[in-house]
Design a protein around this motif. Sequence first.
Motif, PDB file in Angstrom:
ATOM      1  N   TYR A 154       0.809  -1.204  -0.072  1.00 36.75           N
ATOM      2  CA  TYR A 154       0.084   0.109  -0.233  1.00 36.75           C
ATOM      3  C   TYR A 154       0.924   1.354   0.029  1.00 36.75           C
ATOM      4  CZ  TYR A 154      -4.345  -2.618   1.016  1.00 36.75           C
ATOM      5  OH  TYR A 154      -5.411  -3.471   0.782  1.00 36.75           O
ATOM      6  N   LEU A 155       0.428   2.137  -0.753  1.00 37.07           N
ATOM      7  CA  LEU A 155       0.940   3.486  -0.938  1.00 37.07           C
ATOM      8  C   LEU A 155       0.261   4.416  -1.086  1.00 37.07           C
ATOM      9  CD1 LEU A 155       3.986   2.925  -3.675  1.00 37.07           C
ATOM     10  CD2 LEU A 155       4.393   3.293  -0.794  1.00 37.07           C
ATOM     11  N   VAL A 156       0.022   5.691  -0.480  1.00 35.23           N
ATOM     12  CA  VAL A 156      -0.683   6.942  -0.443  1.00 35.23           C
ATOM     13  C   VAL A 156      -0.453   7.575  -1.721  1.00 35.23           C
ATOM     14  CG1 VAL A 156      -1.989   8.569   0.770  1.00 35.23           C
ATOM     15  CG2 VAL A 156      -1.203   6.761   1.962  1.00 35.23           C
ATOM     16  N   TRP A 169      -3.246   0.164  -3.616  1.00 29.85           N
ATOM     17  CA  TRP A 169      -2.540  -1.081  -3.663  1.00 29.85           C
ATOM     18  C   TRP A 169      -1.524  -1.097  -4.954  1.00 29.85           C
ATOM     19  CZ3 TRP A 169      -0.844  -4.592  -0.466  1.00 29.85           C
ATOM     20  CH2 TRP A 169      -0.382  -5.651  -1.016  1.00 29.85           C
ATOM     21  N   PHE A 170      -0.309  -0.890  -4.771  1.00 31.76           N
ATOM     22  CA  PHE A 170       0.735  -1.171  -5.720  1.00 31.76           C
ATOM     23  C   PHE A 170       1.436  -2.437  -5.991  1.00 31.76           C
ATOM     24  CE2 PHE A 170       0.058   3.382  -5.151  1.00 31.76           C
ATOM     25  CZ  PHE A 170       0.454   4.054  -6.284  1.00 31.76           C
ATOM     26  N   THR A 171       1.498  -2.709  -7.357  1.00 27.59           N
ATOM     27  CA  THR A 171       2.451  -4.004  -7.673  1.00 27.59           C
ATOM     28  C   THR A 171       3.443  -3.648  -8.486  1.00 27.59           C
ATOM     29  OG1 THR A 171       0.754  -4.733  -9.341  1.00 27.59           O
ATOM     30  CG2 THR A 171       0.276  -5.489  -7.158  1.00 27.59           C
ATOM     31  N   LEU A 177       4.427  -0.892 -13.388  1.00 30.52           N
ATOM     32  CA  LEU A 177       3.985  -0.262 -12.123  1.00 30.52           C
ATOM     33  C   LEU A 177       2.436  -0.227 -11.969  1.00 30.52           C
ATOM     34  CD1 LEU A 177       4.777   0.143  -8.924  1.00 30.52           C
ATOM     35  CD2 LEU A 177       4.905   2.680  -9.631  1.00 30.52           C
ATOM     36  N   LYS A 178       1.686  -1.075 -11.245  1.00 27.36           N
ATOM     37  CA  LYS A 178       0.483  -0.951 -11.408  1.00 27.36           C
ATOM     38  C   LYS A 178      -0.580  -0.474 -10.047  1.00 27.36           C
ATOM     39  CE  LYS A 178      -0.292  -4.735 -14.624  1.00 27.36           C
ATOM     40  NZ  LYS A 178      -0.907  -6.047 -15.050  1.00 27.36           N
ATOM     41  N   LYS A 183      -6.404  -3.861  -2.363  1.00 27.93           N
ATOM     42  CA  LYS A 183      -5.694  -5.322  -2.629  1.00 27.93           C
ATOM     43  C   LYS A 183      -6.697  -6.192  -3.173  1.00 27.93           C
ATOM     44  CE  LYS A 183      -2.720  -8.623  -0.135  1.00 27.93           C
ATOM     45  NZ  LYS A 183      -2.225  -9.029   0.934  1.00 27.93           N
ATOM     46  N   MET A 184      -8.032  -6.173  -2.848  1.00 32.86           N
ATOM     47  CA  MET A 184      -9.021  -7.250  -3.480  1.00 32.86           C
ATOM     48  C   MET A 184      -9.473  -6.908  -4.909  1.00 32.86           C
ATOM     49  SD  MET A 184      -8.761  -9.045  -0.674  1.00 32.86           S
ATOM     50  CE  MET A 184      -9.941 -10.376  -1.359  1.00 32.86           C
ATOM     51  N   PHE A 185      -8.942  -5.818  -5.473  1.00 31.64           N
ATOM     52  CA  PHE A 185      -9.349  -5.704  -6.770  1.00 31.64           C
ATOM     53  C   PHE A 185      -8.566  -6.534  -7.823  1.00 31.64           C
ATOM     54  CE2 PHE A 185     -11.824  -2.482  -4.714  1.00 31.64           C
ATOM     55  CZ  PHE A 185     -13.073  -2.249  -5.539  1.00 31.64           C
TER      56      PHE A 185
END
Length: 249
Positions: A154-156, A169-171, A177-178, A183-185
């Motif tokens: 998680y980032l703001v 939620w970042f991946t 970088l998405k 997180k559940m989406f």
Amino acid sequence: MSYYSDTPSVDDELESLGWYHFDLSRHAAEALLLSNGKDGSYLLRNSHEGSGSFALSVRAKDSVKHFHVTRKSSGYAFGFNEFASLQDFVSHFANQPLLGSETGTLIVLKCPYPWRVEEPSIYESVRVHTAMQTGRTESDLVANAPSFGTKEGYLVKLGAVVKNWKQRWFTLNRNELKYFKDKMFDEPIRTLDLTACSAVQFDYSKDRVNCFCLVFPERTFYLCAKSGVEADEWIKIIRWKLSHIRKER
């Protein structure tokens, strides 16, 4: 393109060297070798001491040792020895062990760690030094972390139109970088192509702590982590990505 223009023969070898990682940091080198390397794995990277200075990072069991190498007009210097080429250097120490520490640990160069590594398309339970900082033993590695080159959390983020901060939620995987609403989406709100990113760095212009920014031609993205360590992790791994992208161009 050559990184140095005064010694073409040496430069050509450096550019064609599969295990030269250019501006990989000391801590990222340790993370790579500890997570994916084995005893005797090695790589060459630039040293912070300036042009013509390099560091040879070598894994020795559960630690990584770093050796200073200097480029000369006639080749490369290591301690009191000078070698005409990096291949001569490696061949020598493949049979003549390096003294790895004051306790007399001997290190033999066994296998180069290539800079061009295909990243996994899915997360794996590879042991990896996620903090990329000072830990150097197996106990410092996180058993359930994703493989090196991927990260999530998680980032703001600061909005582009409405200037408010929202948690996303970042991946990070490969050069993408998405960020997602949560997180559940399954579908991301946006995918950022890091091949278009020119810089990533801490940012102190916003009234927030642990903030960093990613600079793209059309927009600068401002992100905040929950701690300075976490922000530093994101910055270092993205910088590692950018350095590899630039080498491939």
